[in-house]
Design an enzyme around this catalytic site. Structure first.
Site, short mmCIF file in Angstrom:
data_model
loop_
_atom_site.label_atom_id
_atom_site.label_comp_id
_atom_site.label_asym_id
_atom_site.label_seq_id
_atom_site.Cartn_x
_atom_site.Cartn_y
_atom_site.Cartn_z
N TYR A 148 0.84 -1.21 0.00
CA TYR A 148 0.00 0.00 0.00
C TYR A 148 0.87 1.25 0.00
CZ TYR A 148 -3.71 3.18 1.69
OH TYR A 148 -4.63 4.20 1.85
N PHE A 163 -13.88 -1.66 16.62
CA PHE A 163 -14.32 -1.29 17.97
C PHE A 163 -15.85 -1.07 18.01
CE2 PHE A 163 -10.09 0.64 19.81
CZ PHE A 163 -9.52 -0.62 19.78
P1 NAD Z 1 -12.72 1.66 0.33
O1 NAD Z 1 -12.08 0.32 0.32
O2 NAD Z 1 -14.04 1.80 1.03
O3 NAD Z 1 -12.87 2.24 -1.13
C1 NAD Z 1 -11.99 1.95 -2.18
C2 NAD Z 1 -12.81 1.70 -3.42
O4 NAD Z 1 -11.91 1.44 -4.52
C3 NAD Z 1 -13.72 0.47 -3.29
O5 NAD Z 1 -15.02 0.79 -3.72
C4 NAD Z 1 -13.07 -0.55 -4.22
O6 NAD Z 1 -13.97 -1.49 -4.74
C5 NAD Z 1 -12.43 0.34 -5.27
N1 NAD Z 1 -11.34 -0.27 -6.01
C6 NAD Z 1 -10.25 -0.91 -5.52
N2 NAD Z 1 -9.46 -1.33 -6.52
C7 NAD Z 1 -10.06 -0.95 -7.68
C8 NAD Z 1 -9.75 -1.10 -9.06
N3 NAD Z 1 -8.64 -1.73 -9.47
N4 NAD Z 1 -10.60 -0.58 -9.96
C9 NAD Z 1 -11.73 0.06 -9.57
N5 NAD Z 1 -12.08 0.22 -8.29
C10 NAD Z 1 -11.26 -0.27 -7.34
O7 NAD Z 1 -11.65 2.64 0.99
P2 NAD Z 1 -11.76 4.18 1.42
O8 NAD Z 1 -11.49 4.25 2.86
O9 NAD Z 1 -13.00 4.79 0.87
O10 NAD Z 1 -10.50 4.79 0.67
C11 NAD Z 1 -10.63 5.51 -0.55
C12 NAD Z 1 -9.31 6.11 -0.97
O11 NAD Z 1 -8.86 7.00 0.06
C13 NAD Z 1 -8.21 5.09 -1.17
O12 NAD Z 1 -7.45 5.47 -2.30
C14 NAD Z 1 -7.39 5.19 0.08
O13 NAD Z 1 -6.05 4.85 -0.15
C15 NAD Z 1 -7.55 6.64 0.46
N6 NAD Z 1 -7.37 6.82 1.91
C16 NAD Z 1 -8.35 6.48 2.80
C17 NAD Z 1 -8.14 6.63 4.16
C18 NAD Z 1 -9.20 6.31 5.19
O14 NAD Z 1 -8.97 6.51 6.39
N7 NAD Z 1 -10.38 5.87 4.83
C19 NAD Z 1 -6.90 7.12 4.63
C20 NAD Z 1 -5.92 7.41 3.70
C21 NAD Z 1 -6.16 7.28 2.34
N1 UDP Z 2 -6.00 -1.44 15.92
C1 UDP Z 2 -6.35 -2.02 17.15
N2 UDP Z 2 -7.40 -2.90 17.16
C2 UDP Z 2 -8.11 -3.22 16.04
C3 UDP Z 2 -7.77 -2.62 14.81
C4 UDP Z 2 -6.70 -1.73 14.79
O1 UDP Z 2 -5.73 -1.75 18.19
O2 UDP Z 2 -9.04 -4.04 16.17
C5 UDP Z 2 -4.90 -0.45 15.90
C6 UDP Z 2 -3.84 -0.72 14.84
O3 UDP Z 2 -2.83 -1.58 15.35
C7 UDP Z 2 -3.33 0.69 14.57
C8 UDP Z 2 -4.54 1.58 14.79
O4 UDP Z 2 -5.45 0.81 15.57
O5 UDP Z 2 -2.34 1.03 15.49
C9 UDP Z 2 -5.22 2.05 13.50
O6 UDP Z 2 -5.44 0.91 12.70
P1 UDP Z 2 -6.26 0.93 11.36
O7 UDP Z 2 -6.22 -0.46 10.80
O8 UDP Z 2 -7.58 1.55 11.57
O9 UDP Z 2 -5.48 1.95 10.38
P2 UDP Z 2 -3.95 2.35 10.16
O10 UDP Z 2 -3.85 3.72 10.68
O11 UDP Z 2 -3.03 1.40 10.88
O12 UDP Z 2 -3.79 2.26 8.67
#
Ligand code: NAD
Ligand code: UDP
Length: 321
Positions: free
Chosen positions: A144, A190
């Site tokens: 990732y 959680f």
């Molecule tokens: P999510 O898994 O809910 O959404 C990702 C979406 O991308 C899904 O609908 C999945 O089916 C689609 N997808 C994956 N591979 C694909 C492909 N090859 N072609 C078409 N669609 C594809 O995750 P999210 O939390 O909504 O994250 C969305 C974006 O935001 C991601 O790029 C992620 O890296 C970024 N992001 C999210 C977080 C967070 O906390 N949620 C944090 C940092 C970055």
């Molecule tokens: N974590 C935890 N219990 C869980 C899931 C996650 O203690 O059931 C911790 C994990 O080890 C990390 C933080 O919570 O330190 C955030 O994890 P998450 O998978 O949400 O996202 P990350 O920030 O690691 O991508």
């Protein structure tokens, strides 16, 4: 505008689709449903300005001329990206390249959904955009982290070599309605555990920190960046930092649950601390988050309750069937 949102059936992507439609744009959502769900966009079924394309964006595709591409496709939860490691590397590299080629062909603007994971297990705290990060290039999270770092490099290269008008948002841990109940992230685990009366699984001693941003704040920041002229990466997240133990306590308080804590081993390379420095977003976009953790959890409660009920009903159904 006609806007392409890749990953638009996912958690954040579906909220971005809503925000764009709310501003009057036409949205093409391309998603292969690897980690997303049709339920996230079910409410848009009869919306004439919304089109769903079941498409793996790591394969070549063309949905016709668009003016903006918001590239959100990628597994995002550690459990998901470790399960789909190769697919994650593909969508960060080939998927980003396809989308950037698309932007070049149609002279469209491009925004990359990048991540705080680019900072790895950081030595600088809080993390500013200028920090280069500390990422293990061969560890289990590298599928990732390195995919996103490559996607950032590719985005900057298309800007430098092909004049594509690009933006990069570094998203920090985001939560809220539509977060998948079973995606293994800390808030989903959680909330599910608290609402089902199970122990909350704390990895390590729970002293590691994260900063949790409610999804409406996150999307407001992304939309502000998309409209700005800023081309360097911009952190969008909530700078209030919590230990995982504090997060567990907040979940217990909001759900009123009597669940206990159960300690489990800390996953390899789990970052010890994470907190965005959002001075750049504040200054450039006039943006900052307004929802605190407890209010955000409260606003997410109905979503998690119905997701827990749906899981329980599914389990009963499969036991009966
Ligand atoms: P999510 O898994 O809910 O959404 C990702 C979406 O991308 C899904 O609908 C999945 O089916 C689609 N997808 C994956 N591979 C694909 C492909 N090859 N072609 C078409 N669609 C594809 O995750 P999210 O939390 O909504 O994250 C969305 C974006 O935001 C991601 O790029 C992620 O890296 C970024 N992001 C999210 C977080 C967070 O906390 N949620 C944090 C940092 C970055
Ligand atoms: N974590 C935890 N219990 C869980 C899931 C996650 O203690 O059931 C911790 C994990 O080890 C990390 C933080 O919570 O330190 C955030 O994890 P998450 O998978 O949400 O996202 P990350 O920030 O690691 O991508």
């Amino acid at each position: 505008m006609r806007v392409l949102v890749t990953g638009g059936a996912g958690f954040i992507g579906s909220h971005v689709c809503d925000a764009l439609l709310g501003e009057g744009h036409t949205v093409v959502c391309a998603d292969n449903l690897l980690t997303g769900r049709m339920e996230n966009i079910a409410h848009l079924r009869n919306e004439p300005r919304f089109e769903f394309l079941e498409q793996d964006v790591s394969q070549a595709f063309d949905c016709g001329k668009v003016e903006y591409i918001l590239h959100f496709a990628s597994p995002a939860s550690p459990a998901d990206y470790m399960k789909y490691g190769i697919e994650t590397l593909q969508v960060g590299s080939l998927g980003s390249m396809n989308c950037l080629e698309f932007a070049k062909r149609y002279n469209a603007k491009f925004l990359l959904a990048s991540t705080s994971e680019c900072y790895g297990d950081p030595h600088e705290h809080p993390q500013k955009e200028s920090y280069w990060g500390r990422v293990n290039p061969i560890g289990p999270r590298s599928v990732y982290d390195e995919a996103k770092r490559f996607a950032e490099a590719l985005t900057m290269a298309y800007r430098r070599y092909h004049n594509v008008d690009t933006r990069i948002v570094r998203i920090f841990n985001t939560y809220g309605p539509r977060l998948q109940i079973n995606d293994g992230r800390v808030i989903s685990n959680f909330m599910r555990q608290a609402l089902s009366g199970e122990d909350l699984t704390v990895y390590g001693d729970g002293s590691q920190t994260r900063s949790f941003c409610y999804v409406s704040d996150e999307v407001a920041g992304i939309m502000a960046l998309a409209k700005s002229d800023e081309h360097g990466p911009v952190n969008i997240g909530n700078p209030s930092e919590f230990t995982i133990l504090e997060c567990a306590r907040a979940v217990l308080e909001v759900t009123g649950s009597k669940s206990k804590l159960r300690y489990q081993p800390l996953p390899q390379d789990d970052p010890k601390q994470r907190c965005p420095d959002i001075s750049k977003a504040r200054q450039l976009l006039g943006w900052e988050p307004v929802v605190d953790l407890r209010s955000g959890l409260q606003m997410s409660l109905d979503h998690f309750k119905s997701a827990v009920r749906a899981v329980a009903a599914g389990v009963q159904e499969s036991a009966a069937g």
